[in-house]
Design a protein around this motif. Structure first.
Motif, PDB file in Angstrom:
ATOM      1  N   CYS A 174      47.523  38.656  36.821  1.00  0.00           N
ATOM      2  CA  CYS A 174      47.989  38.463  38.321  1.00  0.00           C
ATOM      3  C   CYS A 174      49.334  37.496  38.586  1.00  0.00           C
ATOM      4  O   CYS A 174      49.977  37.593  39.663  1.00  0.00           O
ATOM      5  CB  CYS A 174      47.183  38.633  39.233  1.00  0.00           C
ATOM      6  N   LYS A 175      49.532  36.672  37.531  1.00  0.00           N
ATOM      7  CA  LYS A 175      50.544  35.645  37.555  1.00  0.00           C
ATOM      8  C   LYS A 175      50.171  34.519  38.768  1.00  0.00           C
ATOM      9  O   LYS A 175      51.330  34.195  39.054  1.00  0.00           O
ATOM     10  CB  LYS A 175      51.846  36.177  37.811  1.00  0.00           C
ATOM     11  N   PRO A 223      36.017  36.766  37.931  1.00  0.00           N
ATOM     12  CA  PRO A 223      34.917  36.685  38.879  1.00  0.00           C
ATOM     13  C   PRO A 223      34.837  38.017  39.772  1.00  0.00           C
ATOM     14  O   PRO A 223      33.705  38.264  40.151  1.00  0.00           O
ATOM     15  CB  PRO A 223      35.004  35.548  39.664  1.00  0.00           C
ATOM     16  N   PHE A 224      35.936  38.531  40.087  1.00  0.00           N
ATOM     17  CA  PHE A 224      36.036  39.651  40.879  1.00  0.00           C
ATOM     18  C   PHE A 224      35.653  40.995  40.230  1.00  0.00           C
ATOM     19  O   PHE A 224      35.031  41.791  40.557  1.00  0.00           O
ATOM     20  CB  PHE A 224      37.377  39.891  41.650  1.00  0.00           C
ATOM     21  N   HIS A 225      36.308  41.029  39.001  1.00  0.00           N
ATOM     22  CA  HIS A 225      36.253  42.147  37.948  1.00  0.00           C
ATOM     23  C   HIS A 225      34.612  42.270  37.578  1.00  0.00           C
ATOM     24  O   HIS A 225      34.288  43.451  37.412  1.00  0.00           O
ATOM     25  CB  HIS A 225      37.219  42.067  36.905  1.00  0.00           C
ATOM     26  N   ASN A 226      33.995  41.144  37.427  1.00  0.00           N
ATOM     27  CA  ASN A 226      32.678  41.123  37.063  1.00  0.00           C
ATOM     28  C   ASN A 226      31.674  41.200  38.350  1.00  0.00           C
ATOM     29  O   ASN A 226      30.327  41.077  37.922  1.00  0.00           O
ATOM     30  CB  ASN A 226      32.240  40.468  35.950  1.00  0.00           C
ATOM     31  N   ARG A 241      46.023  40.912  44.050  1.00  0.00           N
ATOM     32  CA  ARG A 241      45.936  40.157  42.707  1.00  0.00           C
ATOM     33  C   ARG A 241      44.932  40.823  41.642  1.00  0.00           C
ATOM     34  O   ARG A 241      45.616  41.314  40.495  1.00  0.00           O
ATOM     35  CB  ARG A 241      46.123  38.968  42.725  1.00  0.00           C
ATOM     36  N   SER A 242      43.888  40.921  41.969  1.00  0.00           N
ATOM     37  CA  SER A 242      42.752  41.508  41.316  1.00  0.00           C
ATOM     38  C   SER A 242      42.872  42.792  40.815  1.00  0.00           C
ATOM     39  O   SER A 242      42.521  43.310  39.722  1.00  0.00           O
ATOM     40  CB  SER A 242      41.426  41.307  41.725  1.00  0.00           C
ATOM     41  N   LEU A 248      41.058  48.872  34.259  1.00  0.00           N
ATOM     42  CA  LEU A 248      39.541  48.731  34.759  1.00  0.00           C
ATOM     43  C   LEU A 248      39.365  49.545  35.863  1.00  0.00           C
ATOM     44  O   LEU A 248      39.415  49.404  37.013  1.00  0.00           O
ATOM     45  CB  LEU A 248      39.059  47.203  35.468  1.00  0.00           C
ATOM     46  N   GLY A 249      39.347  50.878  35.428  1.00  0.00           N
ATOM     47  CA  GLY A 249      39.191  52.077  36.734  1.00  0.00           C
ATOM     48  C   GLY A 249      38.161  51.774  37.441  1.00  0.00           C
ATOM     49  O   GLY A 249      38.227  52.335  38.693  1.00  0.00           O
ATOM     50  N   ASP A 250      37.054  51.541  36.902  1.00  0.00           N
ATOM     51  CA  ASP A 250      35.982  51.470  38.113  1.00  0.00           C
ATOM     52  C   ASP A 250      36.115  50.339  38.917  1.00  0.00           C
ATOM     53  O   ASP A 250      36.026  50.689  40.161  1.00  0.00           O
ATOM     54  CB  ASP A 250      34.631  51.054  37.110  1.00  0.00           C
ATOM     55  N   TYR A 251      36.633  49.352  38.780  1.00  0.00           N
ATOM     56  CA  TYR A 251      37.015  48.204  39.685  1.00  0.00           C
ATOM     57  C   TYR A 251      37.974  48.702  40.696  1.00  0.00           C
ATOM     58  O   TYR A 251      37.821  48.756  41.944  1.00  0.00           O
ATOM     59  CB  TYR A 251      37.435  46.981  38.876  1.00  0.00           C
TER      60      TYR A 251
END
Length: 158
Positions: free
Chosen positions: A11-12, A23-26, A39-40, A49-52
């Motif tokens: 996300c730069k 931490p957001f993705h998991n 950003r996430s 990460l299609g599910d996220y």
């Protein structure tokens, strides 16, 4: 698809992936602002990460989209530039430019995304897309669109 050893977050933000979007993705924590969610989501597009992406898309705006469709790589996302952001109690927006390479051509997705907070979680709703002029073919000696400061041939062309 997630590479837990990423040195910098896609996300730069300038932070490492483990301290930024992971931490957001998991699902260890939720974004506290719409910019964090934006950003996430950008990082999730980079990492497919299609599910996220599906879970952070407001159900009233998804239409027929599926997590599998959202996980499909359509372009090579390179850089994210946040232009403006506002997070109120229940609504917010993020205006951004997301740079990508598609078939060797540099492009820019410029959008003002709308978000709502539902059950203590920010969700993407929709956005207004602004047309951007096509940047054209990237020369090997051009600056890399990822923002690294390196020439394209020494960075993302590989």
């Amino acid at each position: 698809m997630t590479d837990l050893n990423l040195q910098t977050c896609p996300c730069k933000s300038g932070k490492g992936y483990q301290q930024c979007c992971l931490p957001f993705h998991n699902r260890k924590t939720k974004p506290s602002t719409c910019e964090q969610l934006m950003r996430s989501r950008f990082s999730a597009f980079v990492l497919q990460l299609g599910d996220y992406l599906f879970d952070t898309y407001h159900p009233n705006y998804r239409g027929e989209l599926t997590a599998a469709q959202l996980a499909t790589k359509t372009v090579d996302w390179k850089n994210l530039q946040i232009i403006a952001t506002e997070s109120l109690d229940k609504t917010g927006f993020v205006e951004f430019k997301a740079w990508f390479v598609d078939n060797g051509l540099l492009g820019c997705h410029h959008e003002r995304s709308n978000f709502v907070k539902d059950h203590q979680q920010w969700l993407y709703c929709d956005g207004d897309i602004y047309p951007e002029p096509k940047s054209g073919k990237i020369s090997r000696n051009d600056p890399c669109p990822c923002g690294s400061g390196k020439k394209y041939k020494k960075c993302c062309a590989n």
